[in-house]
Design an enzyme around this catalytic site. Structure first.
Site, short mmCIF file in Angstrom:
data_model
loop_
_atom_site.label_atom_id
_atom_site.label_comp_id
_atom_site.label_asym_id
_atom_site.label_seq_id
_atom_site.Cartn_x
_atom_site.Cartn_y
_atom_site.Cartn_z
N LEU A 13 -67.49 -16.48 -7.62
CA LEU A 13 -68.59 -16.22 -6.61
C LEU A 13 -69.90 -16.15 -7.04
CD1 LEU A 13 -66.23 -13.31 -5.10
CD2 LEU A 13 -66.51 -15.58 -4.23
N CYS A 14 -70.05 -16.85 -8.12
CA CYS A 14 -71.54 -16.97 -8.67
C CYS A 14 -72.10 -17.96 -7.79
CB CYS A 14 -71.35 -17.40 -10.19
SG CYS A 14 -71.64 -16.12 -11.50
N HIS A 15 -73.61 -17.68 -7.65
CA HIS A 15 -74.48 -18.61 -7.15
C HIS A 15 -74.84 -19.64 -7.91
CE1 HIS A 15 -74.86 -14.98 -4.77
NE2 HIS A 15 -75.49 -15.66 -3.76
N ASP A 52 -61.90 -21.99 -31.89
CA ASP A 52 -61.31 -23.29 -32.07
C ASP A 52 -61.69 -23.79 -33.47
OD1 ASP A 52 -60.18 -25.78 -31.13
OD2 ASP A 52 -62.16 -26.63 -30.61
N MET A 62 -74.31 -13.29 -15.74
CA MET A 62 -73.00 -14.05 -15.88
C MET A 62 -73.41 -14.96 -16.70
SD MET A 62 -71.19 -11.96 -14.49
CE MET A 62 -69.54 -13.00 -15.42
N GLU A 63 -74.49 -15.74 -16.24
CA GLU A 63 -74.71 -16.84 -17.25
C GLU A 63 -74.89 -16.58 -18.80
OE1 GLU A 63 -75.92 -16.47 -14.24
OE2 GLU A 63 -75.49 -18.34 -13.32
#
Lengths: 158, 158, 158, 158, 158, 158
Positions: free
Chosen positions: D75-77, D128, D113-114
């Site tokens: 739901l992120c723009h 990793d 969020m970024e």
């Protein structure tokens, strides 16, 4: 005869120059449906009420699909989006699922393709989730319901 | 009543475990169409013959769209594909464009969704390229025509 | 001292050559959690029961995130996946959400990173959906629980 | 009780309408860490000094991960970004790697969020690259440190 | 005259059917270079030795670019890859950077395009990182050095 | 000596902060070519006239490639684009194909990398479509022809 704007005078495909257009608030609404057997629709309705939320998964796929529009449609401009919402409703008269998508942006091009891609991705996801029950479902009637904003102004489907 | 395989017994969506399935040769064929005004179809036919190749652009978009299937459809397995081909043909009786996609793989799951996504992406691209001429076009009749391979065997649409 | 396999003898990063490895059935399970205030967890529990399914959205994001692993982690091999499943459960003792992801493949490399990426993406999505209620949430304890298959054999976290 | 903005009144998930918000300068800073054995951390420190730059690879993965945020978080723009920077520092007291990400935009929504996705992707990449040496590493303490800009104003973690 | 396999007999582009081909071990090596002023090359060499690792960033971009090949080249088959490695070396005689990429798979099609895309992405990244110092750099001589495996057998550039 | 803006003072790679730059109209033009045997070029010219449109496919790949720039080049800012156009022309004197790309945006950073990536992707696609006829083709002379807009002003290649 109208000119196809996605081709230059020599016939070569290009992404149209919109740099001269003023950014404006734009909205597009599109719809479509997935037609299925009455028994298949019953699975959706039962699942949504209890467990196995077909419509919730398809709604999310539609929202995320709208964000992939410029990666899928070769000549679409990449855009920021300010709203994406989908409504998925069982319709016993089809029988099947009716899907509506509303997309907004503030930019130099419209969001018709984003709304249509959202509907299309949600419809494909409905198919995917129900294909174990019925392979004969059909995706029908994907079309633009309305658009607002930009130089060409408002459009409403008849 | 058939069980929806994309949900576990508690109703949670998941990507189905296919690790027990033997890889086999699989093929799926899907179709759909874009319905438009006779004048719009004339633009396509004229352009293809001379310049401005709407069908060539849409064919390529369909092929590339097939490769995005697992990114678009939440519960689809990522797959390698061994063939993707699309046929786009003007049909004056619709009037509009008929689209058929054939996809092959050798793997543990079928390619129905890849074929349907290819048709769907090609149809959206046809819409995008012609929308300057007609906003009222509709995408209709997207469905699976046939599938072969895998445990569930052959399916042919009636 | 163990050698870091992602670097060649000169210290340059590379995607390790696995072409000599036999394909085998592989599975990895990872876990993690999102720690939040008791009031925020109540919003999740109420929403899941009634409307606004935070866990359903995050589960789907985790599944789709697993498929993006090779695009996000620079030296990961692109893989086909045969299963992705996530479990998200409210835990009043944290308080917060516990997330577990199980991923399977049949291939030449393991799926630890896919399982960890699934957990991580689901956790970020939980944060995104609840951040209007609480910005102080923390993502904690993302780790590998177990792996099976491949030359290095079974691993179980203590 | 706060309302979860990612759901509409009926409980359906949607991408919130931000079209009414004024664009403003926004910044978010997030942090997290990867906890590992002292011997594993020694590999990182030695490699960075000489050859095999774990932190350089993870930093780049974090920057590229920030750009994938809208593709990962449903739901992120989608946003343009005006800055992404990551700091990765060995911390013998953890022992492990501390990661901080700073993201800026000028737009209608924040970049929390970024920043969190950048930290998360960098942490997964550290895992990793070191997993051949130690599978028991844990990703801990991913959280928002601060945000500025937008109507809700400044936030600082305690 | 050789037939172009990416077109069917009617001239329509398609992704070639490789389902009849036996999977085999395949490898491709490609090369290319970025030609620049002696002063610009000095910046690279100094940075790599001390700080600001242009070649490390470009190497990683090349590895990740190889994984995007099927998304970039319309008629390429999506593949799993078993190895990707890049070598970037300053060459005072150009003056500039020489780039070599080696890619392996075990599959039904070759990896020439993956190797060429890796070189190309690494070269673009070198340009990006140095363009503040010199805009007149040129990317030259991208070509296939060798391929092995598959029905057409070995190829070595003269 | 010019400073490499993609590294901070400590030598860590970052996406440069452009938040202080005023958005302005920007354009970049890049070029490159694919050199091939006269017989291979004849296949392109014949195909374009009749069937099998190599240049049309490569043009579309270039347009779509421009939209992937920020996903391919690690430190590129994600941008909206207001125009992408490619010209591909057979040149018997090379012999081969000359490719030119023009990209526009209105933003805080330039579009040099988008134009170069468009040329590069189109060139790789030409190679892919013709490699059945000739593996020894070379991609040559990819460079920036001009840029306009932004603080650094106009640049024209000599």
């Amino acid at each position: 005869m109208p000119r196809l704007t996605h081709f230059d005078p020599s016939g070569a495909a290009h992404m149209v120059d919109v740099s001269g257009k003023a950014p404006s608030a734009r909205q597009a609404i599109a719809e479509g449906c997935v037609v299925m057997a009455r028994e298949t629709l019953a699975l959706v309705i039962d699942g949504t009420a209890q467990k196995g939320d077909v419509l919730g998964v398809a709604r999310l796929a539609g929202i995320m699909g709208a964000k992939q529009t410029a990666n899928l449609i070769p000549l679409c401009h990449p855009l920021t989006l300010s709203k994406v919402a989908l409504d998925l409703a069982p319709d016993p008269d089809l029988p099947g699922i009716r899907i509506t998508a509303t997309v907004k942006t503030s930019g130099q091009t419209g969001v018709e393709m984003e709304a249509l891609t959202a509907v299309s991705t949600a419809a494909l996801t409905v198919y995917d989730m129900l294909k174990a029950a019925e392979k004969g479902m059909r995706i029908e009637g994907i079309r633009l319901l309305s658009k607002e904003g930009g130089k060409s102004g408002r459009y409403d489907a008849r």
